[in-house]
Design a protein around this motif. Structure first.
Motif, PDB file in Angstrom:
ATOM      1  N   ASN A  10       0.834  -1.211   0.000  1.00 56.14           N
ATOM      2  CA  ASN A  10       0.000   0.000   0.000  1.00 56.14           C
ATOM      3  C   ASN A  10       0.867   1.258   0.000  1.00 56.14           C
ATOM      4  O   ASN A  10       0.455   2.301  -0.513  1.00 56.14           O
ATOM      5  N   ASP A  11       2.069   1.157   0.571  1.00 52.89           N
ATOM      6  CA  ASP A  11       2.955   2.334   0.601  1.00 52.89           C
ATOM      7  C   ASP A  11       3.503   2.682  -0.785  1.00 52.89           C
ATOM      8  O   ASP A  11       4.018   3.784  -0.991  1.00 52.89           O
ATOM      9  N   ASP A  12       3.426   1.690  -1.707  1.00 54.92           N
ATOM     10  CA  ASP A  12       3.938   1.953  -3.067  1.00 54.92           C
ATOM     11  C   ASP A  12       2.875   2.593  -3.965  1.00 54.92           C
ATOM     12  O   ASP A  12       3.128   2.891  -5.126  1.00 54.92           O
ATOM     13  N   ILE A  13       1.621   2.733  -3.423  1.00 52.31           N
ATOM     14  CA  ILE A  13       0.485   3.122  -4.279  1.00 52.31           C
ATOM     15  C   ILE A  13      -0.134   4.430  -3.804  1.00 52.31           C
ATOM     16  O   ILE A  13      -0.319   4.635  -2.609  1.00 52.31           O
ATOM     17  N   LEU A  14      -0.508   5.264  -4.752  1.00 51.04           N
ATOM     18  CA  LEU A  14      -1.333   6.431  -4.429  1.00 51.04           C
ATOM     19  C   LEU A  14      -2.664   6.265  -5.172  1.00 51.04           C
ATOM     20  O   LEU A  14      -2.679   6.208  -6.412  1.00 51.04           O
ATOM     21  N   PRO A  15      -3.784   6.152  -4.433  1.00 53.75           N
ATOM     22  CA  PRO A  15      -5.066   5.967  -5.142  1.00 53.75           C
ATOM     23  C   PRO A  15      -5.645   7.291  -5.660  1.00 53.75           C
ATOM     24  O   PRO A  15      -5.540   8.326  -4.998  1.00 53.75           O
ATOM     25  N   ILE A  16      -6.201   7.228  -6.847  1.00 59.09           N
ATOM     26  CA  ILE A  16      -6.974   8.358  -7.397  1.00 59.09           C
ATOM     27  C   ILE A  16      -8.318   7.794  -7.827  1.00 59.09           C
ATOM     28  O   ILE A  16      -8.376   6.796  -8.551  1.00 59.09           O
ATOM     29  N   THR A  17      -9.393   8.417  -7.338  1.00 58.79           N
ATOM     30  CA  THR A  17     -10.706   7.963  -7.790  1.00 58.79           C
ATOM     31  C   THR A  17     -11.347   9.018  -8.672  1.00 58.79           C
ATOM     32  O   THR A  17     -11.341  10.214  -8.359  1.00 58.79           O
ATOM     33  N   TYR A  18     -11.876   8.559  -9.794  1.00 59.44           N
ATOM     34  CA  TYR A  18     -12.714   9.406 -10.645  1.00 59.44           C
ATOM     35  C   TYR A  18     -13.894   9.825  -9.778  1.00 59.44           C
ATOM     36  O   TYR A  18     -14.357   9.048  -8.929  1.00 59.44           O
ATOM     37  N   ILE A  19     -14.407  11.044 -10.020  1.00 60.85           N
ATOM     38  CA  ILE A  19     -15.522  11.545  -9.189  1.00 60.85           C
ATOM     39  C   ILE A  19     -16.744  10.616  -9.281  1.00 60.85           C
ATOM     40  O   ILE A  19     -17.570  10.576  -8.375  1.00 60.85           O
ATOM     41  N   ASN A  20     -16.815   9.808 -10.370  1.00 60.96           N
ATOM     42  CA  ASN A  20     -17.895   8.826 -10.533  1.00 60.96           C
ATOM     43  C   ASN A  20     -17.646   7.632  -9.609  1.00 60.96           C
ATOM     44  O   ASN A  20     -17.311   6.535 -10.053  1.00 60.96           O
ATOM     45  N   SER A  21     -17.780   7.862  -8.307  1.00 60.40           N
ATOM     46  CA  SER A  21     -17.622   6.791  -7.309  1.00 60.40           C
ATOM     47  C   SER A  21     -18.393   7.231  -6.075  1.00 60.40           C
ATOM     48  O   SER A  21     -18.655   8.429  -5.893  1.00 60.40           O
ATOM     49  N   SER A  22     -18.713   6.265  -5.211  1.00 60.10           N
ATOM     50  CA  SER A  22     -19.500   6.601  -4.015  1.00 60.10           C
ATOM     51  C   SER A  22     -18.660   7.405  -3.029  1.00 60.10           C
ATOM     52  O   SER A  22     -17.420   7.402  -3.086  1.00 60.10           O
ATOM     53  N   ALA A  23     -19.347   8.052  -2.077  1.00 59.20           N
ATOM     54  CA  ALA A  23     -18.641   8.798  -1.029  1.00 59.20           C
ATOM     55  C   ALA A  23     -17.774   7.835  -0.217  1.00 59.20           C
ATOM     56  O   ALA A  23     -16.673   8.200   0.231  1.00 59.20           O
ATOM     57  N   ALA A  24     -18.233   6.580  -0.044  1.00 58.26           N
ATOM     58  CA  ALA A  24     -17.472   5.602   0.747  1.00 58.26           C
ATOM     59  C   ALA A  24     -16.135   5.288   0.071  1.00 58.26           C
ATOM     60  O   ALA A  24     -15.096   5.178   0.747  1.00 58.26           O
ATOM     61  N   VAL A  25     -16.141   5.155  -1.256  1.00 58.10           N
ATOM     62  CA  VAL A  25     -14.884   4.891  -1.982  1.00 58.10           C
ATOM     63  C   VAL A  25     -13.986   6.129  -1.919  1.00 58.10           C
ATOM     64  O   VAL A  25     -12.772   6.030  -1.675  1.00 58.10           O
ATOM     65  N   LYS A  26     -14.577   7.306  -2.080  1.00 53.77           N
ATOM     66  CA  LYS A  26     -13.775   8.546  -1.970  1.00 53.77           C
ATOM     67  C   LYS A  26     -13.129   8.621  -0.586  1.00 53.77           C
ATOM     68  O   LYS A  26     -11.991   9.088  -0.445  1.00 53.77           O
ATOM     69  N   ALA A  27     -13.885   8.175   0.433  1.00 50.08           N
ATOM     70  CA  ALA A  27     -13.352   8.253   1.802  1.00 50.08           C
ATOM     71  C   ALA A  27     -12.123   7.353   1.981  1.00 50.08           C
ATOM     72  O   ALA A  27     -11.142   7.757   2.613  1.00 50.08           O
ATOM     73  N   ILE A  28     -12.130   6.133   1.411  1.00 48.73           N
ATOM     74  CA  ILE A  28     -10.940   5.266   1.565  1.00 48.73           C
ATOM     75  C   ILE A  28      -9.766   5.938   0.863  1.00 48.73           C
ATOM     76  O   ILE A  28      -8.644   5.907   1.355  1.00 48.73           O
ATOM     77  N   VAL A  29     -10.046   6.489  -0.310  1.00 48.39           N
ATOM     78  CA  VAL A  29      -8.983   7.152  -1.079  1.00 48.39           C
ATOM     79  C   VAL A  29      -8.415   8.319  -0.257  1.00 48.39           C
ATOM     80  O   VAL A  29      -7.189   8.499  -0.171  1.00 48.39           O
ATOM     81  N   GLY A  30      -9.322   9.073   0.363  1.00 46.50           N
ATOM     82  CA  GLY A  30      -8.879  10.198   1.210  1.00 46.50           C
ATOM     83  C   GLY A  30      -8.017   9.720   2.362  1.00 46.50           C
ATOM     84  O   GLY A  30      -6.965  10.297   2.666  1.00 46.50           O
ATOM     85  N   LYS A  31      -8.421   8.612   2.989  1.00 47.83           N
ATOM     86  CA  LYS A  31      -7.665   8.056   4.131  1.00 47.83           C
ATOM     87  C   LYS A  31      -6.279   7.629   3.704  1.00 47.83           C
ATOM     88  O   LYS A  31      -5.325   7.683   4.477  1.00 47.83           O
ATOM     89  N   MET A  32      -6.176   7.142   2.440  1.00 44.39           N
ATOM     90  CA  MET A  32      -4.876   6.635   1.964  1.00 44.39           C
ATOM     91  C   MET A  32      -4.012   7.744   1.360  1.00 44.39           C
ATOM     92  O   MET A  32      -2.991   7.468   0.726  1.00 44.39           O
ATOM     93  N   GLY A  33      -4.438   8.989   1.501  1.00 47.90           N
ATOM     94  CA  GLY A  33      -3.618  10.108   1.011  1.00 47.90           C
ATOM     95  C   GLY A  33      -3.885  10.456  -0.445  1.00 47.90           C
ATOM     96  O   GLY A  33      -3.139  11.245  -1.035  1.00 47.90           O
ATOM     97  N   GLY A  34      -4.969   9.870  -1.037  1.00 49.45           N
ATOM     98  CA  GLY A  34      -5.206  10.053  -2.467  1.00 49.45           C
ATOM     99  C   GLY A  34      -6.145  11.199  -2.810  1.00 49.45           C
ATOM    100  O   GLY A  34      -6.549  11.984  -1.943  1.00 49.45           O
ATOM    101  N   TYR A  35      -6.488  11.242  -4.085  1.00 53.00           N
ATOM    102  CA  TYR A  35      -7.229  12.368  -4.671  1.00 53.00           C
ATOM    103  C   TYR A  35      -8.479  11.884  -5.387  1.00 53.00           C
ATOM    104  O   TYR A  35      -8.537  10.753  -5.867  1.00 53.00           O
ATOM    105  N   VAL A  36      -9.433  12.823  -5.550  1.00 50.20           N
ATOM    106  CA  VAL A  36     -10.529  12.649  -6.509  1.00 50.20           C
ATOM    107  C   VAL A  36     -10.090  13.371  -7.777  1.00 50.20           C
ATOM    108  O   VAL A  36      -9.307  14.327  -7.724  1.00 50.20           O
ATOM    109  N   CYS A  37     -10.557  12.918  -8.950  1.00 53.47           N
ATOM    110  CA  CYS A  37     -10.361  13.712 -10.167  1.00 53.47           C
ATOM    111  C   CYS A  37     -11.641  13.658 -10.990  1.00 53.47           C
ATOM    112  O   CYS A  37     -12.502  12.808 -10.752  1.00 53.47           O
ATOM    113  N   THR A  38     -11.764  14.588 -11.922  1.00 56.80           N
ATOM    114  CA  THR A  38     -12.861  14.517 -12.902  1.00 56.80           C
ATOM    115  C   THR A  38     -12.213  14.418 -14.278  1.00 56.80           C
ATOM    116  O   THR A  38     -10.987  14.537 -14.398  1.00 56.80           O
ATOM    117  N   SER A  39     -13.040  14.268 -15.305  1.00 53.87           N
ATOM    118  CA  SER A  39     -12.459  14.163 -16.652  1.00 53.87           C
ATOM    119  C   SER A  39     -11.868  15.511 -17.080  1.00 53.87           C
ATOM    120  O   SER A  39     -11.063  15.572 -17.993  1.00 53.87           O
TER     121      SER A  39
END
Ligand code: 13P
Ligand code: SF4
Length: 330
Positions: A107-136
């Motif tokens: 997990n330390d080798d990965i930075l998650p990015i979620t497309y805005i087309n995802s649930s708040a719960a998925v965005k929250a895990i990404v946020g916890k792991m230091g990641g970002y939301v993006c849009t097109s």
């Protein structure tokens, strides 16, 4: 009943802002106070001064407003779900992480990015792991920022967006469950295997058909299309970028064929604009919202029964907001 007249009366009477995505049916779109693509709506809904926001769109869009403005009441005329956003949940996210961990990518080798087309719960895990939301609209900048961490990007849920931006940035990409473990280990952007069924409708044959028929035609597509389409297109852009390009940057006499959702393309300009498919590419869930639904939601505000109100736990709001705010900072 004349729903349009009743809706206009209720809007004048109630403390409410009606927000609509470009993919909504014309009759709903026309009655909105704020229209835009997913990024614009997330930003502009925050500036709304009313306590109630009615969001005509799909679930993740209404959730994004609630996450950024938890003190507001956000209601949806239909709890319509984006089919792509539904392809990933918290369990699938963790299952994919495990696949990567088993391949020796921690997990330390990965930075998650979620497309805005995802649930708040998925965005929250990404946020916890230091990641970002993006849009097109901003994926390029966000991926560039993510890569500056020196880590591999774990991109969810749209494999096409991940593959298309990797190609544009001269990076290597791989899709979990499709590509070999060796290819995944070698990739800069590792994609979850999700996609938008509406944007998969466009084919290489459709492009060839239009290029043969009108040799000077411009092919303009959304980056949710398959890489085989994006790599053959003359212009690739998010919903707002496509609208700007077609209405402001090219001559009215220039023929253009567009690979994205029908309602939005249909109202762009009457002449010389074509749809890149013989099948009508309408997003079924975006199309669920009717004038009657909007009327019923307004009545529920009047009666204080508040149908289809969005509720998200405080913890999810907190971490999803972290990921969204990181995007706004970039
Ligand atoms: P935009 O971010 O361009 O509004 O796109 C959202 C979407 O769902 C496209 O299919
Ligand atoms: Fe989701 Fe595709 Fe519909 Fe956009 S067009 S809301 S990505 S299902």
């Amino acid at each position: 009943m004349d729903f349009k007249e009743e809706i206009l009366n209720l809007k004048r009477e109630l403390d409410v802002t009606v927000v609509a995505h470009y993919y909504q049916k014309d009759e709903v779109f026309e009655l909105a106070d704020i229209v835009g693509d997913s990024l614009e709506l997330a930003k502009r809904s925050l500036a709304a001064t009313t306590q109630n926001i009615i969001f005509c769109g799909v679930g993740f869009m209404g959730e994004s407003v609630k996450v950024m403005a938890p003190h507001k009441r956000v209601l949806m005329p239909k709890i319509a779900c984006c089919a792509m956003a539904k392809m990933i949940d918290v369990d699938y996210f963790h299952a994919n992480l495990k696949t990567l961990n088993d391949a020796g990518i921690s997990n330390d080798d990965i930075l998650p990015i979620t497309y805005i087309n995802s649930s708040a719960a998925v965005k929250a895990i990404v946020g916890k792991m230091g990641g970002y939301v993006c849009t097109s609209s901003n994926a390029y900048k966000i991926i560039e920022k993510g890569l500056s961490s020196g880590k591999k990007i774990f991109f969810v849920p749209d494999r096409c967006l991940g593959q298309n931006f990797a190609h544009k940035m001269n990076l290597k990409s791989a899709v979990i469950g499709v590509d070999s473990i060796e290819t995944i280990k070698d990739a800069d952007i590792i994609c979850f295997n999700g996609f938008c069924s509406v944007h998969q409708l466009f084919t290489v044959e459709d492009i060839e058909f239009f290029r043969n028929k009108y040799p000077d035609i411009i092919v303009a597509v959304h980056p949710e299309c398959d890489p085989s389409i994006v790599q053959r297109a003359d212009f690739v852009g998010s919903t707002s970028q496509l609208i700007h390009f077609i209405t402001q940057e090219i001559a009215p006499t220039q023929k253009v064929v567009v690979g994205t959702e029908f309602n939005m393309v249909n109202r762009l300009r009457p002449n010389n604009t074509f749809i890149l498919s013989s099948t009508k590419p309408e997003c079924p869930t975006m199309n669920e919202t009717t004038l009657e639904d909007l009327y019923n939601t307004l009545i529920s505000i009047k009666n204080r029964t508040f149908t289809n109100e969005i509720f998200i736990s405080d913890e999810t709001v907190h971490y999803a907001r972290v990921a969204l705010e990181r995007m706004f900072e970039v």
